[in-house]
Scaffold this motif. Structure first.
Motif, short mmCIF file in Angstrom:
data_model
loop_
_atom_site.label_atom_id
_atom_site.label_comp_id
_atom_site.label_asym_id
_atom_site.label_seq_id
_atom_site.Cartn_x
_atom_site.Cartn_y
_atom_site.Cartn_z
N LEU A 105 -9.79 0.23 1.93
CA LEU A 105 -9.51 0.18 0.49
C LEU A 105 -10.56 -0.65 -0.24
CD1 LEU A 105 -5.63 -0.28 0.39
CD2 LEU A 105 -6.95 1.79 -0.09
N LYS A 106 -10.92 -1.78 0.35
CA LYS A 106 -11.91 -2.66 -0.26
C LYS A 106 -13.27 -1.97 -0.34
CE LYS A 106 -13.96 -7.26 0.27
NZ LYS A 106 -13.99 -8.50 1.10
N MET A 156 0.84 -1.21 0.00
CA MET A 156 0.00 0.00 0.00
C MET A 156 0.87 1.25 0.00
SD MET A 156 -3.13 -0.81 2.70
CE MET A 156 -2.08 -1.53 3.96
N HIS A 167 5.52 -1.59 2.67
CA HIS A 167 4.60 -0.53 2.27
C HIS A 167 5.36 0.79 2.08
CE1 HIS A 167 1.22 -3.19 3.14
NE2 HIS A 167 1.79 -3.47 4.30
N TYR A 174 -7.07 -0.94 7.46
CA TYR A 174 -6.64 -0.19 6.26
C TYR A 174 -7.12 -0.91 5.00
CZ TYR A 174 -3.31 2.79 8.88
OH TYR A 174 -2.73 3.70 9.72
N LYS A 175 -6.94 -2.22 4.97
CA LYS A 175 -7.34 -3.01 3.80
C LYS A 175 -8.86 -3.00 3.62
CE LYS A 175 -3.26 -6.00 3.88
NZ LYS A 175 -2.73 -7.37 4.12
N GLU A 176 -9.58 -3.02 4.73
CA GLU A 176 -11.05 -2.93 4.66
C GLU A 176 -11.47 -1.60 4.05
OE1 GLU A 176 -13.42 -3.72 8.11
OE2 GLU A 176 -12.05 -5.30 8.79
N GLU A 201 -2.90 5.53 -1.92
CA GLU A 201 -4.08 4.67 -1.92
C GLU A 201 -4.95 4.95 -0.70
OE1 GLU A 201 -3.20 0.40 -3.04
OE2 GLU A 201 -1.16 1.18 -2.71
N SER A 225 -5.28 -4.52 8.91
CA SER A 225 -6.50 -5.17 8.44
C SER A 225 -7.59 -4.13 8.16
CB SER A 225 -6.98 -6.18 9.49
OG SER A 225 -8.20 -6.77 9.09
#
Length: 378
Positions: free
Chosen positions: A361-362, A1, A32, A357-359, A87, A355
């Motif tokens: 983005l998703k 990321m 990252h 952070y990824k949520e 991102e 986790s």
């Protein structure tokens, strides 16, 4: 990321600053790309250590409210974000959280705001509390995800209808463990407080309490710097305690200082989830702290330390008990160390944060896909 971390100040050591630096260091180690944005000033030493981290110091970002400077800071943030193209934008502290979220939202960049203690919590001045409550209400729909560092802050935001339940997540602060143990070898019990010298932190209250305990043997070390330092030094002189109180300033050897202490005290008017208490627990120190914010999630009353209000007599009672009972100090401190190891390690905090952070983005990608589908149907 590719992540931009924004924090209002990085020239003083505090909970948000330590959190950002520790998080950024590990993110870089895991591959990252991280850029930090902060205000101008002499950066704390740790911030310069990570050479792989780019730090941008903004000309107009200020802690105090100034409509002209704040507007310029917003434009400055927006310009840098356009150039960097991250991102995700992660934000910390009130001013950076407000301006950074507005700038990122205008560019449709996902955001994660970490509330290191709300500015509308109990103990904050009424007008400031009302202002920031309304600001956060307006910003919450424009924020992808929000992290509360304590259950207290999570519940406060939901109860005050500032944030919806599905947008906010509790991720307790965490720090790295170590294998150091306290010495507990001082003939005269050493009390320590690690905190910025600002009015909400109440070093003055601790001095007031200790001035009623001159008949007992104790010493005090105050670690930190800030605008209230001169006032506290004057109070120490006026109370005739200069020979028993040491001002150590900002230190980069906090672990060593805590290891050589006997009792940790923090008497703030308000807090989120203080890293200084976690550091004290890691060092095996018993803790006496104000029962505000998320502190009750750290200090187990009567098991790892004592929770107090800001009544001089109540604080004095707890301090006297610890000063006079060395076995009690050791027992409470060891229990605190065990509690820290079980619940507040850095890796757990880091994994949960990444986790989320990824949520974020998703969630942004899902919304974009839905918008594209709606557009095609039209």
């Amino acid at each position: 990321m590719k992540i931009v971390q924004i924090v209002t100040k990085l020239d003083t050591v505090g909970g948000a600053q330590s959190h950002v630096l520790a998080l950024t260091k590990q993110l870089c180690l895991d591959g990252h790309e991280v850029i930090i944005m902060t205000s101008q000033g002499q950066l704390i030493e740790e911030a310069m250590a990570g050479k792989s981290v780019k730090i941008i110091q903004l000309r107009h970002l200020r802690r105090d409210i100034s409509l002209m400077d704040d507007y310029r800071a917003f434009l400055e943030l927006r310009l840098y974000l356009q150039q960097i193209g991250p991102e995700l934008v992660a934000l910390h502290s009130s001013k950076a959280g407000v301006l950074g979220r507005l700038a990122a939202f205008s560019l449709k960049i996902p955001t994660v705001f970490t509330a290191h203690g709300w500015a509308f919590t109990e103990g904050v001045q009424p007008l400031k509390k009302l202002l920031y409550k309304q600001i956060e209400k307006l910003l919450a729909p424009r924020t992808t995800k929000i992290i509360a560092v304590s259950n207290y802050d999570h519940e406060l935001a939901v109860q005050k209808r500032v944030v919806s339940k599905n947008k906010i997540t509790t991720i307790h602060n965490g720090i790295q463990s170590n294998d150091k143990q306290p010495y507990f070898r001082n003939n005269v019990p050493k009390i320590v407080m690690v905190s910025r010298f600002e009015k909400p932190k109440r070093q003055d209250l601790l001095i007031e309490v200790l001035s009623t305990m001159k008949e007992l043997e104790w010493s005090l070390e105050l670690i930190g710097d800030g605008v209230e330092l001169a006032n506290v030094k004057e109070l120490v002189n006026n109370k005739g305690l200069s020979h028993r109180v040491r001002f150590l300033g900002v230190r980069n050897d906090i672990e060593t200082q805590l290891q050589d202490a006997d009792i940790f005290v923090l008497l703030s008017n308000f807090e989120g989830l203080p890293l200084s208490i976690l550091e004290a627990m890691r060092a095996g120190l018993p803790v006496i702290a104000s029962d505000v914010g998320g502190i009750e999630e750290l200090v187990v009353e009567g098991k790892t330390g004592y929770l107090v209000d800001q009544n001089v007599l109540n604080i004095r009672k707890c301090l006297v008990r610890m000063i006079e009972d060395r076995p009690l100090r050791i027992e409470l401190g060891q229990a605190g160390r065990n509690f820290f190891e079980d619940h507040f390690l850095f890796q757990k905090m880091y994994d949960n944060t990444v986790s989320l952070y990824k949520e974020a983005l998703k969630e942004k990608k899902v919304k974009r896909n839905v918008q594209l589908l709606d557009h095609n149907r039209a």
